[in-house]
Write a protein that holds these residues in place. Sequence first.
Motif, PDB file in Angstrom:
ATOM      1  N   GLY A 114       0.782  -1.228   0.000  1.00 16.10           N
ATOM      2  CA  GLY A 114       0.000   0.000   0.000  1.00 16.10           C
ATOM      3  C   GLY A 114       0.817   1.282   0.000  1.00 16.10           C
ATOM      4  N   ILE A 115       2.134   1.169   0.063  1.00 15.31           N
ATOM      5  CA  ILE A 115       2.980   2.362   0.045  1.00 15.31           C
ATOM      6  C   ILE A 115       3.035   2.892  -1.389  1.00 15.31           C
ATOM      7  CG2 ILE A 115       5.309   3.291   0.386  1.00 15.31           C
ATOM      8  CD1 ILE A 115       5.730   1.009   2.455  1.00 15.31           C
ATOM      9  N   PRO A 116       2.588   4.122  -1.610  1.00 16.57           N
ATOM     10  CA  PRO A 116       2.684   4.683  -2.957  1.00 16.57           C
ATOM     11  C   PRO A 116       4.148   4.916  -3.331  1.00 16.57           C
ATOM     12  CG  PRO A 116       1.254   6.025  -1.559  1.00 16.57           C
ATOM     13  CD  PRO A 116       1.926   5.032  -0.686  1.00 16.57           C
ATOM     14  N   CYS A 167       6.399  -2.351 -12.838  1.00 17.68           N
ATOM     15  CA  CYS A 167       6.733  -2.632 -11.436  1.00 17.68           C
ATOM     16  C   CYS A 167       5.625  -2.235 -10.477  1.00 17.68           C
ATOM     17  CB  CYS A 167       8.056  -1.969 -11.046  1.00 17.68           C
ATOM     18  SG  CYS A 167       8.008  -0.179 -10.935  1.00 17.68           S
ATOM     19  N   GLY A 168       4.553  -1.635 -10.972  1.00 16.06           N
ATOM     20  CA  GLY A 168       3.424  -1.278 -10.120  1.00 16.06           C
ATOM     21  C   GLY A 168       3.529   0.079  -9.461  1.00 16.06           C
ATOM     22  N   ALA A 169       4.425   0.943  -9.963  1.00 21.75           N
ATOM     23  CA  ALA A 169       4.572   2.282  -9.389  1.00 21.75           C
ATOM     24  C   ALA A 169       3.281   3.073  -9.541  1.00 21.75           C
ATOM     25  CB  ALA A 169       5.732   3.018 -10.057  1.00 21.75           C
ATOM     26  N   ASN A 170       3.073   3.980  -8.610  1.00 20.21           N
ATOM     27  CA  ASN A 170       1.886   4.826  -8.643  1.00 20.21           C
ATOM     28  C   ASN A 170       2.060   6.035  -9.544  1.00 20.21           C
ATOM     29  OD1 ASN A 170       2.180   3.459  -5.866  1.00 20.21           O
ATOM     30  ND2 ASN A 170      -0.001   3.847  -6.069  1.00 20.21           N
ATOM     31  N   GLY A 171       3.295   6.288  -9.941  1.00 24.98           N
ATOM     32  CA  GLY A 171       3.568   7.412 -10.814  1.00 24.98           C
ATOM     33  C   GLY A 171       5.033   7.445 -11.178  1.00 24.98           C
ATOM     34  N   PHE A 172       5.385   8.400 -12.037  1.00 25.24           N
ATOM     35  CA  PHE A 172       6.769   8.553 -12.464  1.00 25.24           C
ATOM     36  C   PHE A 172       7.005  10.003 -12.826  1.00 25.24           C
ATOM     37  CE2 PHE A 172       4.328   7.832 -16.223  1.00 25.24           C
ATOM     38  CZ  PHE A 172       4.888   8.676 -17.176  1.00 25.24           C
ATOM     39  N   ILE A 173       8.257  10.417 -12.701  1.00 27.01           N
ATOM     40  CA  ILE A 173       8.665  11.764 -13.069  1.00 27.01           C
ATOM     41  C   ILE A 173       9.971  11.643 -13.836  1.00 27.01           C
ATOM     42  CG2 ILE A 173       9.382  14.034 -12.231  1.00 27.01           C
ATOM     43  CD1 ILE A 173       7.647  13.430  -9.721  1.00 27.01           C
ATOM     44  N   LEU A 196       6.114  18.530  -7.357  1.00 31.48           N
ATOM     45  CA  LEU A 196       5.239  18.822  -6.225  1.00 31.48           C
ATOM     46  C   LEU A 196       3.788  18.449  -6.509  1.00 31.48           C
ATOM     47  CD1 LEU A 196       6.795  22.209  -5.036  1.00 31.48           C
ATOM     48  CD2 LEU A 196       6.997  19.957  -3.938  1.00 31.48           C
ATOM     49  N   ASN A 197       3.339  18.648  -7.744  1.00 34.77           N
ATOM     50  CA  ASN A 197       1.969  18.254  -8.107  1.00 34.77           C
ATOM     51  C   ASN A 197       1.789  16.739  -8.050  1.00 34.77           C
ATOM     52  OD1 ASN A 197       1.006  20.854  -8.499  1.00 34.77           O
ATOM     53  ND2 ASN A 197       1.531  20.868 -10.667  1.00 34.77           N
ATOM     54  N   MET A 198       2.756  15.990  -8.568  1.00 32.01           N
ATOM     55  CA  MET A 198       2.679  14.525  -8.532  1.00 32.01           C
ATOM     56  C   MET A 198       2.716  14.027  -7.099  1.00 32.01           C
ATOM     57  SD  MET A 198       2.510  11.524 -10.024  1.00 32.01           S
ATOM     58  CE  MET A 198       2.945  11.687 -11.727  1.00 32.01           C
ATOM     59  N   VAL A 199       3.586  14.600  -6.285  1.00 30.09           N
ATOM     60  CA  VAL A 199       3.669  14.203  -4.879  1.00 30.09           C
ATOM     61  C   VAL A 199       2.353  14.491  -4.176  1.00 30.09           C
ATOM     62  CG1 VAL A 199       4.734  14.790  -2.653  1.00 30.09           C
ATOM     63  CG2 VAL A 199       6.168  14.353  -4.659  1.00 30.09           C
ATOM     64  N   ALA A 200       1.814  15.686  -4.355  1.00 33.68           N
ATOM     65  CA  ALA A 200       0.562  16.049  -3.691  1.00 33.68           C
ATOM     66  C   ALA A 200      -0.571  15.109  -4.094  1.00 33.68           C
ATOM     67  CB  ALA A 200       0.197  17.498  -4.014  1.00 33.68           C
ATOM     68  N   LYS A 201      -0.692  14.851  -5.377  1.00 32.82           N
ATOM     69  CA  LYS A 201      -1.751  13.975  -5.878  1.00 32.82           C
ATOM     70  C   LYS A 201      -1.628  12.572  -5.276  1.00 32.82           C
ATOM     71  CE  LYS A 201      -3.145  11.693 -10.123  1.00 32.82           C
ATOM     72  NZ  LYS A 201      -2.852  11.502 -11.535  1.00 32.82           N
ATOM     73  N   THR A 202      -0.433  12.034  -5.279  1.00 32.40           N
ATOM     74  CA  THR A 202      -0.207  10.668  -4.808  1.00 32.40           C
ATOM     75  C   THR A 202      -0.277  10.579  -3.290  1.00 32.40           C
ATOM     76  OG1 THR A 202       1.220  10.345  -6.723  1.00 32.40           O
ATOM     77  CG2 THR A 202       1.350   8.696  -5.001  1.00 32.40           C
ATOM     78  N   TYR A 203       0.387  11.486  -2.612  1.00 31.18           N
ATOM     79  CA  TYR A 203       0.459  11.487  -1.147  1.00 31.18           C
ATOM     80  C   TYR A 203      -0.920  11.691  -0.523  1.00 31.18           C
ATOM     81  CZ  TYR A 203       1.880  12.987   3.560  1.00 31.18           C
ATOM     82  OH  TYR A 203       2.026  13.126   4.911  1.00 31.18           O
ATOM     83  N   TRP A 204      -1.607  12.725  -0.936  1.00 36.23           N
ATOM     84  CA  TRP A 204      -2.889  13.037  -0.303  1.00 36.23           C
ATOM     85  C   TRP A 204      -3.976  12.050  -0.694  1.00 36.23           C
ATOM     86  CZ3 TRP A 204      -2.630  15.299   3.981  1.00 36.23           C
ATOM     87  CH2 TRP A 204      -1.604  16.222   4.233  1.00 36.23           C
ATOM     88  N   SER A 205      -3.897  11.466  -1.873  1.00 39.36           N
ATOM     89  CA  SER A 205      -4.847  10.404  -2.234  1.00 39.36           C
ATOM     90  C   SER A 205      -4.699   9.237  -1.275  1.00 39.36           C
ATOM     91  CB  SER A 205      -4.621   9.937  -3.673  1.00 39.36           C
ATOM     92  OG  SER A 205      -4.951  10.954  -4.570  1.00 39.36           O
ATOM     93  N   LYS A 206      -3.473   8.887  -0.945  1.00 38.61           N
ATOM     94  CA  LYS A 206      -3.199   7.816   0.002  1.00 38.61           C
ATOM     95  C   LYS A 206      -3.703   8.189   1.401  1.00 38.61           C
ATOM     96  CE  LYS A 206      -0.852   4.540   2.248  1.00 38.61           C
ATOM     97  NZ  LYS A 206      -1.467   3.352   2.653  1.00 38.61           N
ATOM     98  N   MET A 207      -3.440   9.413   1.802  1.00 37.82           N
ATOM     99  CA  MET A 207      -3.808   9.854   3.154  1.00 37.82           C
ATOM    100  C   MET A 207      -5.319   9.849   3.371  1.00 37.82           C
ATOM    101  SD  MET A 207      -1.019  10.203   4.788  1.00 37.82           S
ATOM    102  CE  MET A 207      -1.455  11.134   6.247  1.00 37.82           C
ATOM    103  N   VAL A 208      -6.097  10.161   2.334  1.00 32.37           N
ATOM    104  CA  VAL A 208      -7.541  10.187   2.494  1.00 32.37           C
ATOM    105  C   VAL A 208      -8.187   8.891   2.034  1.00 32.37           C
ATOM    106  CG1 VAL A 208      -7.707  12.692   2.381  1.00 32.37           C
ATOM    107  CG2 VAL A 208      -7.958  11.377   0.292  1.00 32.37           C
ATOM    108  N   GLY A 209      -7.364   7.925   1.611  1.00 29.75           N
ATOM    109  CA  GLY A 209      -7.875   6.607   1.276  1.00 29.75           C
ATOM    110  C   GLY A 209      -8.510   6.481  -0.089  1.00 29.75           C
ATOM    111  N   LYS A 210      -8.196   7.380  -0.992  1.00 31.30           N
ATOM    112  CA  LYS A 210      -8.754   7.296  -2.345  1.00 31.30           C
ATOM    113  C   LYS A 210      -7.784   6.555  -3.248  1.00 31.30           C
ATOM    114  CE  LYS A 210     -11.423  11.525  -2.126  1.00 31.30           C
ATOM    115  NZ  LYS A 210     -11.607  12.849  -2.677  1.00 31.30           N
ATOM    116  N   THR A 211      -8.321   5.856  -4.199  1.00 30.60           N
ATOM    117  CA  THR A 211      -7.513   5.163  -5.199  1.00 30.60           C
ATOM    118  C   THR A 211      -7.204   6.118  -6.331  1.00 30.60           C
ATOM    119  OG1 THR A 211      -8.638   3.103  -4.659  1.00 30.60           O
ATOM    120  CG2 THR A 211      -7.435   3.194  -6.747  1.00 30.60           C
ATOM    121  N   LEU A 212      -5.954   6.101  -6.794  1.00 28.08           N
ATOM    122  CA  LEU A 212      -5.593   6.931  -7.932  1.00 28.08           C
ATOM    123  C   LEU A 212      -6.124   6.311  -9.207  1.00 28.08           C
ATOM    124  CD1 LEU A 212      -1.884   7.723  -7.077  1.00 28.08           C
ATOM    125  CD2 LEU A 212      -3.850   9.206  -6.827  1.00 28.08           C
ATOM    126  N   VAL A 213      -6.490   7.169 -10.128  1.00 27.14           N
ATOM    127  CA  VAL A 213      -6.984   6.685 -11.412  1.00 27.14           C
ATOM    128  C   VAL A 213      -5.842   6.565 -12.374  1.00 27.14           C
ATOM    129  CG1 VAL A 213      -8.532   7.189 -13.317  1.00 27.14           C
ATOM    130  CG2 VAL A 213      -9.175   7.814 -10.998  1.00 27.14           C
TER     131      VAL A 213
END
Length: 129
Positions: free
Chosen positions: A77-79, A96-102, A112-129
């Motif tokens: 579950g670690i993004p 490899c199943g990464a949640n994103g790439f830069i 910062l936008n990618m981090v915010a999207k990924t980090y806060w989605s995890k914190m509030v329990g939402k799945t990334l699309v």
Amino acid sequence: MQKSTILVIEDDADTLEIIAAALTEAGYEVSAGKDITMLYGIEKQPPGLLLVDNWLSGDKTGHDICYQLKQNPATAGIPVILISGTRNLEATAARCGANGFICKPFDMSELLNMVAKTYWSKMVGKTLV
């Protein structure tokens, strides 16, 4: 809601310093290092997000680390966001199943936008699309 640490693993000292400073300035708690020793104890204290360079010094790559984390139920579950100047980083991240790439070189606002999207989605329990 308590914030979790963002773990950054990047073997280029200048890039590591820039990323860590930008994330800290943006209000994140950051733990940063140059090698995989930063992963010791990750199961006991999982970060809110792992930013990892795809090409690290030594025998492990960022995509190896990501794949192993995603295969372990305790760390799946670690993004994870891969960072690299590698060609085809999108395909590597998907395999490899990464949640994103830069891709390097990157714009700091993109990071910062990618981090915010990924980090806060995890914190509030939402799945990334």
